[in-house]
Design a protein around this motif. Structure first.
Motif, PDB file in Angstrom:
ATOM      1  N   SER A 111       0.828  -1.210   0.000  1.00  0.00           N
ATOM      2  CA  SER A 111       0.000   0.000   0.000  1.00  0.00           C
ATOM      3  C   SER A 111       0.861   1.258   0.000  1.00  0.00           C
ATOM      4  CB  SER A 111      -0.949   0.002   1.207  1.00  0.00           C
ATOM      5  OG  SER A 111      -0.228   0.049   2.431  1.00  0.00           O
ATOM      6  N   VAL A 112       1.915   1.267   0.796  1.00  0.00           N
ATOM      7  CA  VAL A 112       2.782   2.447   0.874  1.00  0.00           C
ATOM      8  C   VAL A 112       3.548   2.631  -0.434  1.00  0.00           C
ATOM      9  CG1 VAL A 112       4.796   3.451   2.035  1.00  0.00           C
ATOM     10  CG2 VAL A 112       3.003   2.331   3.384  1.00  0.00           C
ATOM     11  N   LEU A 113       4.068   1.547  -0.985  1.00  0.00           N
ATOM     12  CA  LEU A 113       4.847   1.628  -2.217  1.00  0.00           C
ATOM     13  C   LEU A 113       3.984   2.117  -3.385  1.00  0.00           C
ATOM     14  CD1 LEU A 113       7.593   1.099  -3.534  1.00  0.00           C
ATOM     15  CD2 LEU A 113       6.824  -1.240  -4.015  1.00  0.00           C
ATOM     16  N   VAL A 114       2.800   1.557  -3.526  1.00  0.00           N
ATOM     17  CA  VAL A 114       1.921   1.966  -4.624  1.00  0.00           C
ATOM     18  C   VAL A 114       1.482   3.419  -4.444  1.00  0.00           C
ATOM     19  CG1 VAL A 114      -0.311   1.567  -5.734  1.00  0.00           C
ATOM     20  CG2 VAL A 114       1.140  -0.368  -5.117  1.00  0.00           C
ATOM     21  N   MET A 115       1.161   3.821  -3.217  1.00  0.00           N
ATOM     22  CA  MET A 115       0.774   5.210  -2.967  1.00  0.00           C
ATOM     23  C   MET A 115       1.900   6.158  -3.386  1.00  0.00           C
ATOM     24  SD  MET A 115      -1.668   7.265  -1.708  1.00  0.00           S
ATOM     25  CE  MET A 115      -2.623   6.741  -0.273  1.00  0.00           C
ATOM     26  N   GLY A 116       3.127   5.806  -3.027  1.00  0.00           N
ATOM     27  CA  GLY A 116       4.253   6.661  -3.367  1.00  0.00           C
ATOM     28  C   GLY A 116       4.515   6.731  -4.851  1.00  0.00           C
ATOM     29  N   LEU A 117       4.512   5.592  -5.521  1.00  0.00           N
ATOM     30  CA  LEU A 117       4.838   5.545  -6.942  1.00  0.00           C
ATOM     31  C   LEU A 117       3.710   6.092  -7.820  1.00  0.00           C
ATOM     32  CD1 LEU A 117       6.546   2.030  -7.162  1.00  0.00           C
ATOM     33  CD2 LEU A 117       7.660   4.272  -7.194  1.00  0.00           C
ATOM     34  N   ALA A 118       2.475   5.832  -7.451  1.00  0.00           N
ATOM     35  CA  ALA A 118       1.353   6.219  -8.297  1.00  0.00           C
ATOM     36  C   ALA A 118       0.791   7.602  -7.964  1.00  0.00           C
ATOM     37  CB  ALA A 118       0.236   5.185  -8.184  1.00  0.00           C
ATOM     38  N   VAL A 119       0.818   7.989  -6.699  1.00  0.00           N
ATOM     39  CA  VAL A 119       0.179   9.248  -6.285  1.00  0.00           C
ATOM     40  C   VAL A 119       1.242  10.288  -5.922  1.00  0.00           C
ATOM     41  CG1 VAL A 119      -1.573  10.293  -4.795  1.00  0.00           C
ATOM     42  CG2 VAL A 119      -1.810   7.907  -5.505  1.00  0.00           C
ATOM     43  N   ASN A 120       1.736  10.248  -4.694  1.00  0.00           N
ATOM     44  CA  ASN A 120       2.871  11.084  -4.301  1.00  0.00           C
ATOM     45  C   ASN A 120       3.433  10.563  -2.984  1.00  0.00           C
ATOM     46  OD1 ASN A 120       1.700  12.617  -1.944  1.00  0.00           O
ATOM     47  ND2 ASN A 120       0.320  13.392  -3.529  1.00  0.00           N
ATOM     48  N   TRP A 121       4.662  10.965  -2.693  1.00  0.00           N
ATOM     49  CA  TRP A 121       5.342  10.406  -1.527  1.00  0.00           C
ATOM     50  C   TRP A 121       4.919  11.060  -0.220  1.00  0.00           C
ATOM     51  CZ3 TRP A 121       7.279   5.827  -1.558  1.00  0.00           C
ATOM     52  CH2 TRP A 121       7.718   5.282  -2.767  1.00  0.00           C
ATOM     53  N   ALA A 122       4.325  12.244  -0.288  1.00  0.00           N
ATOM     54  CA  ALA A 122       3.806  12.857   0.942  1.00  0.00           C
ATOM     55  C   ALA A 122       2.674  12.004   1.506  1.00  0.00           C
ATOM     56  CB  ALA A 122       3.319  14.279   0.654  1.00  0.00           C
ATOM     57  N   ALA A 123       1.746  11.607   0.627  1.00  0.00           N
ATOM     58  CA  ALA A 123       0.644  10.746   1.060  1.00  0.00           C
ATOM     59  C   ALA A 123       1.164   9.386   1.495  1.00  0.00           C
ATOM     60  CB  ALA A 123      -0.379  10.587  -0.066  1.00  0.00           C
ATOM     61  N   ALA A 124       2.183   8.868   0.791  1.00  0.00           N
ATOM     62  CA  ALA A 124       2.754   7.561   1.139  1.00  0.00           C
ATOM     63  C   ALA A 124       3.406   7.591   2.515  1.00  0.00           C
ATOM     64  CB  ALA A 124       3.764   7.140   0.075  1.00  0.00           C
ATOM     65  N   VAL A 168      -3.979  14.745  -2.914  1.00  0.00           N
ATOM     66  CA  VAL A 168      -4.335  15.762  -3.903  1.00  0.00           C
ATOM     67  C   VAL A 168      -3.329  16.910  -3.909  1.00  0.00           C
ATOM     68  CG1 VAL A 168      -6.092  17.443  -4.615  1.00  0.00           C
ATOM     69  CG2 VAL A 168      -6.780  15.211  -3.712  1.00  0.00           C
ATOM     70  N   THR A 169      -2.982  17.395  -2.716  1.00  0.00           N
ATOM     71  CA  THR A 169      -2.190  18.624  -2.604  1.00  0.00           C
ATOM     72  C   THR A 169      -0.692  18.384  -2.446  1.00  0.00           C
ATOM     73  OG1 THR A 169      -2.383  18.735  -0.185  1.00  0.00           O
ATOM     74  CG2 THR A 169      -4.170  19.725  -1.493  1.00  0.00           C
ATOM     75  N   GLY A 170      -0.337  17.194  -1.958  1.00  0.00           N
ATOM     76  CA  GLY A 170       1.072  16.915  -1.707  1.00  0.00           C
ATOM     77  C   GLY A 170       1.595  17.524  -0.431  1.00  0.00           C
ATOM     78  N   ASP A 171       0.689  18.057   0.418  1.00  0.00           N
ATOM     79  CA  ASP A 171       1.149  18.665   1.668  1.00  0.00           C
ATOM     80  C   ASP A 171       0.083  18.535   2.758  1.00  0.00           C
ATOM     81  OD1 ASP A 171      -0.811  20.553   1.110  1.00  0.00           O
ATOM     82  OD2 ASP A 171       0.589  22.082   0.415  1.00  0.00           O
ATOM     83  N   ILE A 172       0.378  19.147   3.901  1.00  0.00           N
ATOM     84  CA  ILE A 172      -0.539  19.182   5.041  1.00  0.00           C
ATOM     85  C   ILE A 172      -0.942  20.634   5.265  1.00  0.00           C
ATOM     86  CG2 ILE A 172      -0.747  18.805   7.532  1.00  0.00           C
ATOM     87  CD1 ILE A 172       1.343  16.584   7.236  1.00  0.00           C
ATOM     88  N   SER A 173      -2.221  20.867   5.562  1.00  0.00           N
ATOM     89  CA  SER A 173      -2.694  22.227   5.797  1.00  0.00           C
ATOM     90  C   SER A 173      -3.476  22.286   7.103  1.00  0.00           C
ATOM     91  CB  SER A 173      -3.587  22.684   4.640  1.00  0.00           C
ATOM     92  OG  SER A 173      -4.812  21.968   4.674  1.00  0.00           O
ATOM     93  N   VAL A 174      -3.839  23.504   7.495  1.00  0.00           N
ATOM     94  CA  VAL A 174      -4.661  23.681   8.696  1.00  0.00           C
ATOM     95  C   VAL A 174      -5.982  22.924   8.542  1.00  0.00           C
ATOM     96  CG1 VAL A 174      -5.944  25.359  10.079  1.00  0.00           C
ATOM     97  CG2 VAL A 174      -3.629  25.905   9.300  1.00  0.00           C
ATOM     98  N   ALA A 175      -6.556  22.982   7.351  1.00  0.00           N
ATOM     99  CA  ALA A 175      -7.834  22.305   7.119  1.00  0.00           C
ATOM    100  C   ALA A 175      -7.713  20.802   7.336  1.00  0.00           C
ATOM    101  CB  ALA A 175      -8.322  22.598   5.697  1.00  0.00           C
TER     102      ALA A 175
END
Length: 302
Positions: A111-124, A168-175
């Motif tokens: 799950s972590v590997l696919v999230m990183g390779l397919a989506v982005n590494w922040a989410a992974a 979606v954003t590649g980061d963390i926000s207040v929201a």
């Protein structure tokens, strides 16, 4: 608390079935995790390719299932003595513990590997932190040592909307932190309501849940405190401007009902588990409805 001796656990008499493997994933828990993660993804600013969005949600689901499988492997000794969990695949003798561990570890890594390779590494990375926190901090460290296990360990269940947001954003926000905080504050009263009427189970297993350690009355008081704190926090997305007034009204009503349910628990007698059972059921509805209102609001505004 030391592990209960499980050297005499029953050996599986047949190969584990597909149903047993599904049970390892804790599908009921997974449904909440997947839904809140998907809502975090849907309300985040920006756009994610629909195929990648589906992959991200599937990775969150697989990661949650991996955590559940490893949890069942580690907790097989106490699961065997608790009425609520003794029918699970490992304590019931339908699955070898090593199979469950291998299954969970493979799913976690995948799950972590696919999230990183397919989506982005922040989410992974957030997904990896979530799995690690649930397995090592909650399951292996906090659960058997402190009545604050659910308070601190609840962070693991609160990460999914942040993971969806980061996909979606590649980061963390207040929201996204607010979405995390809502679930973090929701977790203690949700599980303490369950623990009130399953107190005997936890006591037999030696798990220091709050009712076992601090007693029935203190647990009821803590449930009320957390409910009072949760209610305005649920409205925070409106105050902070990333949800509209329709969501704000829905959140206020849902929060008020949560507080009313908690007051009924607080006023209930020690032998009266009805209000606690009702609060436990309502708490699940509350989280689904709150995040559902946020999702609908984002569609209407978008």
């Amino acid at each position: 608390m030391a592990r209960i001796d499980d050297t005499a656990e029953a050996a599986p008499t047949r190969a584990a079935s597909v149903v047993d493997y599904v049970a390892l994933l804790k599908p009921r828990v997974m449904s909440l995790v997947v839904f809140t993660g998907a809502v975090g993804l849907a309300v985040a600013p920006g756009h994610l390719n629909p195929v990648l969005a589906v992959i991200a949600v599937l990775c969150i689901a697989i990661g949650a299932g991996a955590s559940g499988a490893i949890n069942m492997w580690y907790d097989r000794d106490i699961d065997a003595v608790m009425e609520r969990t003794r029918a699970r695949p490992i304590p019931a003798g339908r699955m070898n513990p090593d199979e469950a561990l291998s299954f969970g570890v493979v799913l976690a890594g995948f799950s972590v590997l696919v999230m990183g390779l397919a989506v982005n590494w922040a989410a992974a990375i957030l997904l990896a932190v979530t799995i690690g926190f649930y397995v090592f901090n909650y399951t292996m460290w906090l659960k058997r040592r402190t009545p604050q296990n659910i308070v601190i360990g609840g962070a693991a269940g609160a990460f999914p909307p942040m993971i969806g947001w980061a996909a979606v954003t590649g980061d963390i926000s207040v929201a996204s932190i607010v979405l995390f905080a809502i679930i973090f504050m929701w977790t203690p009263p949700h599980f303490w309501a369950l623990a009130l009427w399953r107190c005997g189970d936890y006591a037999r297993a030696g798990v220091p849940m709050l009712p076992v350690v601090a007693g029935d009355r203190e647990t009821r008081r803590q449930i009320l405190i957390y409910a009072v704190l949760l209610a305005p926090l649920g409205v925070a997305p409106w105050f902070l401007g990333f949800a509209g007034p329709g969501y704000g009204i829905a959140a206020a009503v849902l929060g008020a009902l949560f507080v009313v349910s908690a007051v009924r628990v607080w006023r209930g007698g020690e032998a009266d588990h009805g209000p606690a059972k009702q609060l436990f059921g309502y708490s699940i509805l509350y989280l689904f409805a709150l995040y559902g209102a946020l999702l609908i609001d984002s569609w209407l505004v978008g």
